[in-house]
Design a protein around this motif. Structure first.
Motif, short mmCIF file in Angstrom:
data_model
loop_
_atom_site.label_atom_id
_atom_site.label_comp_id
_atom_site.label_asym_id
_atom_site.label_seq_id
_atom_site.Cartn_x
_atom_site.Cartn_y
_atom_site.Cartn_z
N CYS A 1 0.83 -1.21 0.00
CA CYS A 1 0.00 0.00 0.00
C CYS A 1 0.86 1.26 0.00
N LEU A 2 1.86 1.30 0.88
CA LEU A 2 2.68 2.50 1.01
C LEU A 2 3.57 2.72 -0.21
N VAL A 3 4.15 1.65 -0.73
CA VAL A 3 5.05 1.79 -1.88
C VAL A 3 4.26 2.23 -3.12
N THR A 4 3.11 1.59 -3.35
CA THR A 4 2.31 1.97 -4.53
C THR A 4 1.75 3.38 -4.37
N ALA A 5 1.42 3.77 -3.13
CA ALA A 5 0.95 5.15 -2.92
C ALA A 5 2.05 6.14 -3.27
N ALA A 6 3.29 5.82 -2.88
CA ALA A 6 4.41 6.70 -3.21
C ALA A 6 4.60 6.79 -4.72
N CYS A 7 4.41 5.66 -5.42
CA CYS A 7 4.56 5.65 -6.88
C CYS A 7 3.45 6.44 -7.57
N LEU A 8 2.33 6.63 -6.89
CA LEU A 8 1.22 7.36 -7.48
C LEU A 8 1.26 8.85 -7.18
N TYR A 9 1.78 9.23 -6.00
CA TYR A 9 1.65 10.61 -5.55
C TYR A 9 2.96 11.40 -5.61
N LEU A 10 4.09 10.73 -5.67
CA LEU A 10 5.36 11.44 -5.77
C LEU A 10 5.79 11.49 -7.23
N GLY A 11 5.79 12.70 -7.80
CA GLY A 11 6.04 12.89 -9.22
C GLY A 11 7.28 12.19 -9.76
N PRO A 12 8.47 12.47 -9.21
CA PRO A 12 9.69 11.84 -9.73
C PRO A 12 9.63 10.32 -9.68
N LEU A 13 9.08 9.78 -8.59
CA LEU A 13 8.98 8.32 -8.47
C LEU A 13 7.97 7.76 -9.46
N ALA A 14 6.87 8.49 -9.66
CA ALA A 14 5.85 8.05 -10.63
C ALA A 14 6.43 7.99 -12.03
#
Length: 230
Positions: A44-57
């Motif tokens: 949940c946390l990793v996928t949320a970061a991939c969705l909401y943090l621009g550079p990571l997305a």
């Protein structure tokens, strides 16, 4: 290495952990509930970061896959808990966590005053900090599920706007991230606690130092005495 529950004597016979000065802290069912819940939370946390943090997305891409993993891992979070209710040991631990004892107040006072001596921080199988963490994370996950479903199925509750659901979901997600990181930091600081979650057993000396009331409960066969309730 100390990854096995028992130990082997020079003659090749395997001794029970209890005979080697160790006590059983968690059953297999309890460890599986903890491990599966932790894995789902991590997804949940990793996928949320991939969705909401621009550079990571931009680095990860595949937004549709991240959304799918995030949604289904979030919906699945209560499943390990519900399956764990089939285990008597897990239900007994829930009763422990849901009760604040008199000595838990002493533990909280010692933490507030930064008293690190073991005798200043009496605890049962779970100390007051662990009880508060468990209660908070359970409530937070419930709110996250409700707000997530509101975002997933627009119009589920017409009187709550999707914007409000997104705001609560995002703010609580950051709070959960920091709290879970704190939980992991405390775990990494205590190798014996991690060992107990890995193979189910901890040393008796560790239990006497950090959870002395728990050993008393084990000897008397009680979960929480009436006299210890707040």
């Amino acid at each position: 290495m100390r990854s096995t529950a028992g130990s082997t004597t020079p003659t090749g016979t395997v001794t029970r952990p209890e005979a080697a000065g160790r006590v059983r802290r968690f059953t297999t069912a309890e460890r599986r509930v903890h491990r599966t819940t932790g894995l789902l939370m991590l997804v949940c946390l990793v996928t949320a970061a991939c969705l909401y943090l621009g550079p990571l997305a931009q680095l990860v891409g595949r937004r549709h896959l991240m959304v799918t993993l995030h949604e289904w891992s979030g919906v699945s979070l209560p499943l390990p808990f519900l399956l764990g209710l089939l285990s008597p040991a897990f239900r007994a631990d829930l009763r422990r966590i849901n009760r604040l004892a008199v000595y838990d107040r002493q533990w909280l006072r010692a933490v507030r005053k930064r008293r690190n001596r073991p005798e200043a921080r009496p605890a049962g199988k779970f100390n007051a900090g662990q009880k508060l963490y468990a209660g908070w994370i359970a409530g937070a996950v419930l709110v996250m599920m409700v707000t997530g479903l509101l975002m997933w199925f627009m119009g589920l509750l017409p009187f709550i706007s999707r914007t409000s659901a997104i705001f609560v979901h995002d703010v609580l997600a950051w709070a959960i991230t920091f709290v879970v990181l704190g939980h992991m930091r405390k775990a990494f600081e205590d190798p014996e606690a991690r060992l107990g979650m890995r193979n189910g057993y901890v040393s008796r000396s560790w239990a006497e130092r950090h959870h002395s009331r728990w050993l008393g409960e084990e000897r008397t066969g009680t979960v929480c005495g009436k006299a210890d309730k707040v």
